[in-house]
Enzyme design. Structure first.
Site: not given
Length: 234
Positions: A9, A131
């Site tokens: 990330d 998500d």
């Protein structure tokens, strides 16, 4: 055997991890993005490198194009990119630079017809970033929660030619408390496409539990930065 997709990330070209998607919890990882790519590329059962442009997700446009180009050149494994991908122009640019797969989140969740159209133009290359907080879909870098459930979302994408579904349980993400095996398993049994688990994966035992539920792959974030994780799967 279930595949492992280590996660990198990125914020400001740095390799970081968040907890529950909260940008205020940003913690730097020990390796730079390119060092992480080199390390993960030599580990067992790694099927692809999973990368996310966290600023891109927040600002709704790519912020790390140059770094992703370098990451793609640094490994022979497929590189999967997510964060801020909301136009066909961006899709083409990433694929032209050699990205293996692209994660479509908010744009595909709010405009499923667009994702269906794009998936037919680029079959197998687009992954749905599903998500959620529990079973409720999260949007815009996890800053908003919709009323739509993950199961309703899959129904709306009937006919899409996506490469798979990445289910992230935000409540588990970055906490090293184990994945949501039950919910991911339900999705794997419901989905027409392969389902990948994301959030909370700690060790080989978590991978085995997910594999038993028919989950195709697991994205591993914080745990992938530890020697203990890799020792647990050898």
């Amino acid at each position: 055997m279930i595949e492992i997709w280590p996660a990198i990330d990125i914020i400001d070209s740095q390799n970081v991890r968040l907890t529950e998607g909260d940008y205020d919890t940003k913690a730097a990882m020990g390796r730079t993005p390119l060092e992480a790519v080199a390390f993960y590329s030599g580990q067992p059962r790694v099927g692809r490198i999973h990368t996310v442009d966290l600023i891109g997700a927040k600002e709704k446009k790519p912020a790390e194009m140059d770094l992703f180009r370098d990451i793609i050149k640094a490994t022979e494994l497929p590189v999967e990119i997510g964060g801020g991908i909301r136009s066909e122009e961006t899709i083409r640019e990433y694929l032209d630079m050699g990205a293996g797969y692209l994660i479509i989140g908010t744009k595909g969740l709010t405009e499923p017809d667009w994702l269906i159209e794009m998936s037919r133009k680029y079959p197998g290359k687009l992954m749905l970033g599903l998500d959620a907080r529990g079973d409720k879909v999260a949007l815009n870098g996890w800053l908003e929660t919709a009323e739509t459930t993950v199961f309703e979302m899959l129904e709306r994408l009937d006919g899409a030619e996506i490469g798979g579904v990445i289910y992230t349980d935000i409540a588990r993400d970055g906490r090293m408390e184990g994945p949501n095996v039950e919910m991911t398993g339900k999705l794997a049994k419901t989905s027409k496409w392969p389902v990948t688990a994301s959030g909370g994966v700690r060790n080989g035992s978590d991978l085995a539990a997910l594999e038993t539920e028919g989950v195709f792959a697991a994205i591993v974030g914080k745990a992938a930065n530890t020697d203990e994780f890799w020792e647990s799967i050898r």
